[in-house]
Design an enzyme around this catalytic site. Sequence first.
Site, PDB file in Angstrom:
ATOM      1  N   SER A 166       1.810   5.155  19.929  1.00  0.00           N
ATOM      2  CA  SER A 166       3.265   5.001  19.841  1.00  0.00           C
ATOM      3  C   SER A 166       3.901   6.240  19.232  1.00  0.00           C
ATOM      4  O   SER A 166       4.962   6.701  19.672  1.00  0.00           O
ATOM      5  CB  SER A 166       3.615   3.771  18.995  1.00  0.00           C
ATOM      6  N   LYS A 192       7.732  -3.998  10.266  1.00  0.00           N
ATOM      7  CA  LYS A 192       7.356  -5.008  11.257  1.00  0.00           C
ATOM      8  C   LYS A 192       8.525  -5.959  11.447  1.00  0.00           C
ATOM      9  O   LYS A 192       9.393  -6.069  10.585  1.00  0.00           O
ATOM     10  CB  LYS A 192       6.120  -5.784  10.782  1.00  0.00           C
ATOM     11  N   GLY A 240       6.135  -3.191  20.719  1.00  0.00           N
ATOM     12  CA  GLY A 240       5.751  -4.538  21.100  1.00  0.00           C
ATOM     13  C   GLY A 240       4.655  -5.088  20.203  1.00  0.00           C
ATOM     14  O   GLY A 240       4.029  -4.384  19.428  1.00  0.00           O
ATOM     15  N   ASP A 241       4.432  -6.377  20.312  1.00  0.00           N
ATOM     16  CA  ASP A 241       3.353  -7.085  19.626  1.00  0.00           C
ATOM     17  C   ASP A 241       3.154  -8.377  20.423  1.00  0.00           C
ATOM     18  O   ASP A 241       3.555  -8.444  21.591  1.00  0.00           O
ATOM     19  CB  ASP A 241       3.727  -7.357  18.158  1.00  0.00           C
ATOM     20  N   GLN A 286       0.815  -2.358   7.959  1.00  0.00           N
ATOM     21  CA  GLN A 286       1.262  -1.237   8.775  1.00  0.00           C
ATOM     22  C   GLN A 286       1.449   0.036   7.944  1.00  0.00           C
ATOM     23  O   GLN A 286       1.262   1.151   8.447  1.00  0.00           O
ATOM     24  CB  GLN A 286       2.577  -1.599   9.471  1.00  0.00           C
ATOM     25  N   ASN A 313      -4.093  -8.197  25.853  1.00  0.00           N
ATOM     26  CA  ASN A 313      -4.078  -6.748  26.042  1.00  0.00           C
ATOM     27  C   ASN A 313      -5.151  -6.028  25.238  1.00  0.00           C
ATOM     28  O   ASN A 313      -5.913  -5.213  25.773  1.00  0.00           O
ATOM     29  CB  ASN A 313      -2.687  -6.211  25.675  1.00  0.00           C
TER      30      ASN A 313
END
Length: 447
Positions: free
Chosen positions: A379, A128, A167-168, A113, A243
């Site tokens: 985001s 994370k 979210g994840d 990330q 998704n």
Amino acid sequence: MRTVADLSKLEQEIVHRNPAEPEFHQAVREVLESLGPVMSKHPEYADAKLIERVCEPERQIIFRVPWVDDSGVVHVNRGFRVEFNSALGPYKGGLRFDRSVSLGTVKFLGFEQIFKNSLTGLPIGGGKGGADFDPKGRSDGEIMRFCQSFMTELYRHLGEYTDVPAGDIGVGAREIGFLFGQYKRITNRYESGMITGKGLVWGGARVRTEATGYGTAYFVDEMLAATGGSLDGRAVVVSGSGNVAIYAIEKVHQLGGTVVACSDSSGYVVDHDGIDVELLRELKEVRRRRIDEYVEQRPTATFVPDGSVWDVPCQVALPCATQNELTEHGAKALVAGGVVAVAEGANMPCTREAVHVFRENGVAFGPGKAANAGGVATSALEMQQNASRDSWTFEHTEERLRAIMHDIHQACHETAEEYGRPGDYVLGANVAGFTRVAEAMSAFGVV
């Protein structure tokens, strides 16, 4: 000056310092292999031990999450948040609720990330989190109680200028709502910018749901355009049917490609007329069914319970399921089937051996930290809207997303050329992402 041998020794030290975390080791190794030329060009980075500092999280939080199920039985899960690097802005990264979540998983995702967020060009650091809790089969009440217990501990570490989760896997709009509600209740603040992926009526951003999949499709289209091609008329295979996969399929179709296969853990479907996105969305997001039911409503489609979706011949492949799903065997099958470009919609879905196969055979390969950065980029756009008490249209937000993905591709492409490796998106993404973080860390001194 840092040599390749020095970087290899550093890798060994990191593995020794972080035992039993193979995903984290894999992510670190992949980055270190790209940084030799950077250390030669910027010896000051080595003197300040910037690589060592980037590879060590600023903060690791592990906590107990007790909750009560509908039968009154008490359960205890483990929660994690790794705040990895804040040189460019507040920590930013998702929460994953899944049985497989461990400290090593979260560290690997948080490390990736850092560079992904850097590549967006937006002011966000890397982090994370998650828990070894599986929401599948749980009632709304059970999920609410788990989320409330999770946030009751984690809230003290979060904030719009500190750490902003999203979210994840296992954390969708329902879970985000419960988490935000508990944060609001505890803090007595409507701080909507402290979490992203929210519902549209309470601070969410348009295109956030679609962003990771859309961004992956945009990125692979940019990769093809760099050699004079496009997605138009291409046969595409997408792994997964969640998704990211759904919206990657939708955008590929809008860009002229045809997705001929997708999958879930039960097998894969082949539909040479093109995957019906609306049917797939109905099955997976609304009814939460297995993908074999797709063929019941599409007589032209075939369900294959065994084998690999990568056995389906295609020109473009988008792995969008989970880490290390595409192995060396799958990569060889794709090469034999005529693949020319691969872009990672999931986080590190290709094994080290698979990436080697692609690069050895001249297949354009877009690593996840670049190809799937559209989700975190949007985001950050949600955070912008929250900060200004604004709400943008779908069209405006998508245009911002497309521009960001174009800029990410350009940064990777130009950096690879600058370091004498044209077309090497792995090196381009790692070096471009690292350099921006390194410059900020250098400016702050040894902190």
